[in-house]
Design a protein around this motif. Structure first.
Motif, PDB file in Angstrom:
ATOM      1  N   TYR A 121      -7.881  -5.291  -1.927  1.00  0.00           N
ATOM      2  CA  TYR A 121      -6.430  -5.112  -1.880  1.00  0.00           C
ATOM      3  C   TYR A 121      -5.757  -6.060  -2.860  1.00  0.00           C
ATOM      4  CZ  TYR A 121      -6.160  -9.333   1.083  1.00  0.00           C
ATOM      5  OH  TYR A 121      -6.249 -10.618   1.582  1.00  0.00           O
ATOM      6  N   ASN A 122      -4.497  -5.765  -3.178  1.00  0.00           N
ATOM      7  CA  ASN A 122      -3.679  -6.586  -4.075  1.00  0.00           C
ATOM      8  C   ASN A 122      -2.603  -7.306  -3.265  1.00  0.00           C
ATOM      9  OD1 ASN A 122      -5.054  -5.518  -6.352  1.00  0.00           O
ATOM     10  ND2 ASN A 122      -3.669  -3.756  -6.359  1.00  0.00           N
ATOM     11  N   GLU A 123      -2.210  -8.487  -3.757  1.00  0.00           N
ATOM     12  CA  GLU A 123      -1.104  -9.211  -3.137  1.00  0.00           C
ATOM     13  C   GLU A 123      -0.281  -9.895  -4.222  1.00  0.00           C
ATOM     14  OE1 GLU A 123      -1.047 -11.336   0.896  1.00  0.00           O
ATOM     15  OE2 GLU A 123      -1.392 -12.973  -0.523  1.00  0.00           O
ATOM     16  N   GLY A 139       3.737 -14.195   0.320  1.00  0.00           N
ATOM     17  CA  GLY A 139       2.799 -13.201  -0.183  1.00  0.00           C
ATOM     18  C   GLY A 139       3.126 -11.836   0.388  1.00  0.00           C
ATOM     19  N   TRP A 140       3.039 -10.793  -0.446  1.00  0.00           N
ATOM     20  CA  TRP A 140       3.402  -9.434  -0.016  1.00  0.00           C
ATOM     21  C   TRP A 140       2.360  -8.444  -0.490  1.00  0.00           C
ATOM     22  CZ3 TRP A 140       4.534  -5.052  -2.929  1.00  0.00           C
ATOM     23  CH2 TRP A 140       5.106  -3.985  -2.228  1.00  0.00           C
ATOM     24  N   SER A 141       1.910  -7.565   0.402  1.00  0.00           N
ATOM     25  CA  SER A 141       0.912  -6.559   0.057  1.00  0.00           C
ATOM     26  C   SER A 141       1.213  -5.263   0.795  1.00  0.00           C
ATOM     27  CB  SER A 141      -0.493  -7.044   0.437  1.00  0.00           C
ATOM     28  OG  SER A 141      -1.457  -6.034   0.203  1.00  0.00           O
ATOM     29  N   ALA A 144      -2.520  -4.973   3.150  1.00  0.00           N
ATOM     30  CA  ALA A 144      -2.969  -6.320   3.503  1.00  0.00           C
ATOM     31  C   ALA A 144      -4.313  -6.296   4.208  1.00  0.00           C
ATOM     32  CB  ALA A 144      -1.928  -6.988   4.392  1.00  0.00           C
ATOM     33  N   ARG A 150       1.358  -2.678   5.391  1.00  0.00           N
ATOM     34  CA  ARG A 150       2.039  -3.775   4.722  1.00  0.00           C
ATOM     35  C   ARG A 150       1.724  -5.104   5.394  1.00  0.00           C
ATOM     36  NH1 ARG A 150       6.666  -6.464   5.889  1.00  0.00           N
ATOM     37  NH2 ARG A 150       6.930  -5.081   7.684  1.00  0.00           N
ATOM     38  N   TYR A 175       1.959 -14.704   9.580  1.00  0.00           N
ATOM     39  CA  TYR A 175       1.401 -13.536   8.888  1.00  0.00           C
ATOM     40  C   TYR A 175       1.774 -12.294   9.683  1.00  0.00           C
ATOM     41  CZ  TYR A 175      -1.947 -11.577   5.488  1.00  0.00           C
ATOM     42  OH  TYR A 175      -2.542 -10.909   4.430  1.00  0.00           O
TER      43      TYR A 175
END
Length: 231
Positions: A121-123, A139-141, A144, A150, A175
């Motif tokens: 995954y990307n963040e 941090g935002w994904s 996640a 999200r 989180y």
């Protein structure tokens, strides 16, 4: 991806990232570490076992940088992967002397994961630091922890130098994980002793009951120790 947690970024690495010929204006750095328990955002990634870790980074005068970081993990035979490799592209700049801003895109990857599982995954991570001592990170994904939902990770931290070689670092974070329909809180206190290029660290971790529900057996209170050589 630390070190401000992973941010100071736990950020992270594979051998061979650094080009054989240095680019003009480039600054290369790295680290080699061994930890008694790889803990990411309060959750053990190795079921309480030790893990070797390797990091490398190239930074340019413009503020842009690239980094990689690798660690052993243990998610069980059903998952298949026994390694995490994080790839980072970011920008870092000091603002008005006292402030520092770091914005990066981190790609968390887990080579060898068994199909149809996909944990990658990307963040997007942004961190603002004051006087190299106080920081806030977000941090935002959209995916996640590979959950398909999200995730928003919010962290504040502080560094307290007690001498030229010894300091205390504290972290408090929340989180919010839509993919798991839950959230959890975490706290961390670390004591770090620096000898030349080596850092010796002992950390105590705490997580709320939400983490224990989401990640039974690998969340909760724990202590870990690590030694790192920086080059």
């Amino acid at each position: 991806m630390t070190c401000l947690g992973k941010y100071g970024l736990r950020v992270a690495a594979a051998a061979g990232l650094v080009p054989a010929l240095p680019a003009p204006g480039a600054d290369f750095s790295g680290s080699l570490a061994l930890t008694s328990d790889y803990v990411f955002r309060g959750i053990s990634q190795t079921k309480g076992n030790a893990a070797p870790q390797l990091g490398a980074k190239v930074a340019f005068g413009s503020g842009f940088y690239g980094a990689a970081w690798a660690s052993a993990v243990d998610y069980g035979d059903a998952v298949g992967s026994d390694a995490e490799v994080d790839l980072v592209a970011g920008w870092n700049r000091t603002l008005a002397r006292r402030w520092n801003l770091d914005i990066n895109l981190t790609r968390f990857t887990y080579p060898g994961t068994r199909a149809p599982l996909d944990l990658d995954y990307n963040e997007v991570i942004a961190a603002l630091t004051l006087d190299q001592r106080w920081w806030a990170m977000l941090g935002w994904s959209e995916n996640a922890l590979g959950s398909g939902g999200r995730g928003v990770y919010a962290e504040v931290g502080a560094k307290f130098p007690l001498s030229d070689t010894f300091r205390i670092e504290t972290v408090a974070a929340n989180y919010d994980l839509d993919g798991y329909d839950d959230n959890y809180r975490r706290a961390q206190v670390s004591a770090i002793y620096t000898i030349g290029r080596a850092d010796l660290r002992a950390s105590a971790h705490w997580t709320s009951d939400g983490a224990k529900r989401l990640f039974p057996g690998v969340a909760g209170s724990r202590v870990e120790a690590a030694a790192a050589w920086n080059f």
